[in-house]
Design an enzyme around this catalytic site. Sequence first.
Site, mmCIF file in Angstrom:
data_model
loop_
_atom_site.group_PDB
_atom_site.id
_atom_site.type_symbol
_atom_site.label_atom_id
_atom_site.label_comp_id
_atom_site.label_asym_id
_atom_site.label_seq_id
_atom_site.Cartn_x
_atom_site.Cartn_y
_atom_site.Cartn_z
ATOM 1 N N LYS A 55 -14.283 -0.073 -4.760
ATOM 2 C CA LYS A 55 -14.191 0.433 -6.132
ATOM 3 C C LYS A 55 -15.316 -0.136 -6.973
ATOM 4 O O LYS A 55 -15.979 0.577 -7.727
ATOM 5 C CB LYS A 55 -12.819 0.081 -6.731
ATOM 6 C CG LYS A 55 -11.717 0.974 -6.192
ATOM 7 C CD LYS A 55 -10.313 0.490 -6.520
ATOM 8 C CE LYS A 55 -9.298 1.404 -5.833
ATOM 9 N NZ LYS A 55 -7.906 0.946 -5.937
ATOM 10 N N GLN A 99 -4.724 -3.800 -8.818
ATOM 11 C CA GLN A 99 -4.514 -3.308 -7.455
ATOM 12 C C GLN A 99 -3.076 -3.590 -6.991
ATOM 13 O O GLN A 99 -2.588 -4.712 -7.102
ATOM 14 C CB GLN A 99 -5.522 -3.984 -6.504
ATOM 15 C CG GLN A 99 -5.467 -3.506 -5.076
ATOM 16 C CD GLN A 99 -5.929 -2.055 -4.925
ATOM 17 O OE1 GLN A 99 -6.920 -1.624 -5.501
ATOM 18 N NE2 GLN A 99 -5.172 -1.284 -4.153
ATOM 19 N N ASP A 122 -5.557 4.289 -13.798
ATOM 20 C CA ASP A 122 -4.720 4.730 -12.682
ATOM 21 C C ASP A 122 -3.687 5.761 -13.133
ATOM 22 O O ASP A 122 -3.068 6.428 -12.297
ATOM 23 C CB ASP A 122 -3.975 3.517 -12.074
ATOM 24 C CG ASP A 122 -4.584 3.076 -10.755
ATOM 25 O OD1 ASP A 122 -5.304 3.890 -10.130
ATOM 26 O OD2 ASP A 122 -4.330 1.930 -10.352
#
Length: 297
Positions: A55, A99, A122
């Site tokens: 990422k 995460q 997200d």
Amino acid sequence: MTQAKILDGNAVAADVRTLLTERVTALRESGGPIPGLAVVLVGDDPASQVYVRNKNRRAQEVGMASFEYLLPASTAELELLALVERLNLDRAVHGILVQLPLPKHIDAQKVLESIHPAKDVDGFHPFNVGRLVTGGKAQIPCTPLGCLLMLKRHLGSLAGQRAIVLGRSTIVGKPMAQLLLRESATVTIAHSKTRDLAGECRRADIVVAAVGQPEMVRGDWIRPGATVIDVGINRVPAAEAGKTRLVGDVAFDEAVAVAGAITPVPGGVGPMTIAMLLHNALEACCRQHDLPFEDLV
Ligand code: NDP
């Protein structure tokens, strides 16, 4: 025997990154902000470490600033919440990603809800989930957004298409179904309690499989000519002793002979997830600075 068109996620993701690079460059050259993405990892799960590294690398490749926070597994929930709060207030950070999975002693939902909705790249914050359902402007979870982009690139309008989403997770299944509904598809959501899964599938023009069950969807579940999006990533033993390989939730070799188009695993949906994360980070940056943002999807 006819063979389905292979929907190449690596190619679509590369297109997305090229476009994002152009936009980030234009923003910088016009004296605008540099989009900043903060990725927080707690613990030393090897798969998560690879995701986080990728990422950050991809964010830098498109010209974004990336901020990496690697915290030990022993990090207290309060410490993590304090970091998120600092990032919420940091004007150089436009997107925050924590995460998952988090260590068991940390309440993941509490942490996700502590991220400012405008920085929630997200799309897991209840504010954004609600906006997706009610039709407002929202940050959309990256994997379903990537699936939608692939579907629209292949099919154009989805209006009136019969779609089935296999799986009802918060990360993939539910937002995917909402996105398809937003595109005026007729949507069925199936799960582990669904009766006659194969029959439900056979009626669909679009099948999105996100169950986490290796090769569960067989070729004879697919309506001839249907478009199949395989979200599943499952590691299974390979023919060679001691080796493993990745397979999706769809029996690819069977489905490819029936479907009109299909995503492979690997190389289908997988690469789209990070590309759409970068898309969401740029969108977050533009919105926080009251700059126009043209949706890619
Ligand atoms: P979850 O385990 O959270 O959800 C799985 C869903 O599938 C549940 O709704 C479950 O039903 C349903 N399900 C499980 N078994 C069956 C069955 N036998 N028949 C019908 N339905 C079933 O998984 P995720 O949504 O997080 O992930 C799904 C897959 O997608 C995984 O393989 C994951 O690795 C992959 N993935 C890939 C990503 C990418 O970037 N390509 C990103 C995220 C996930 P119920 O609710 O009734 O239990």
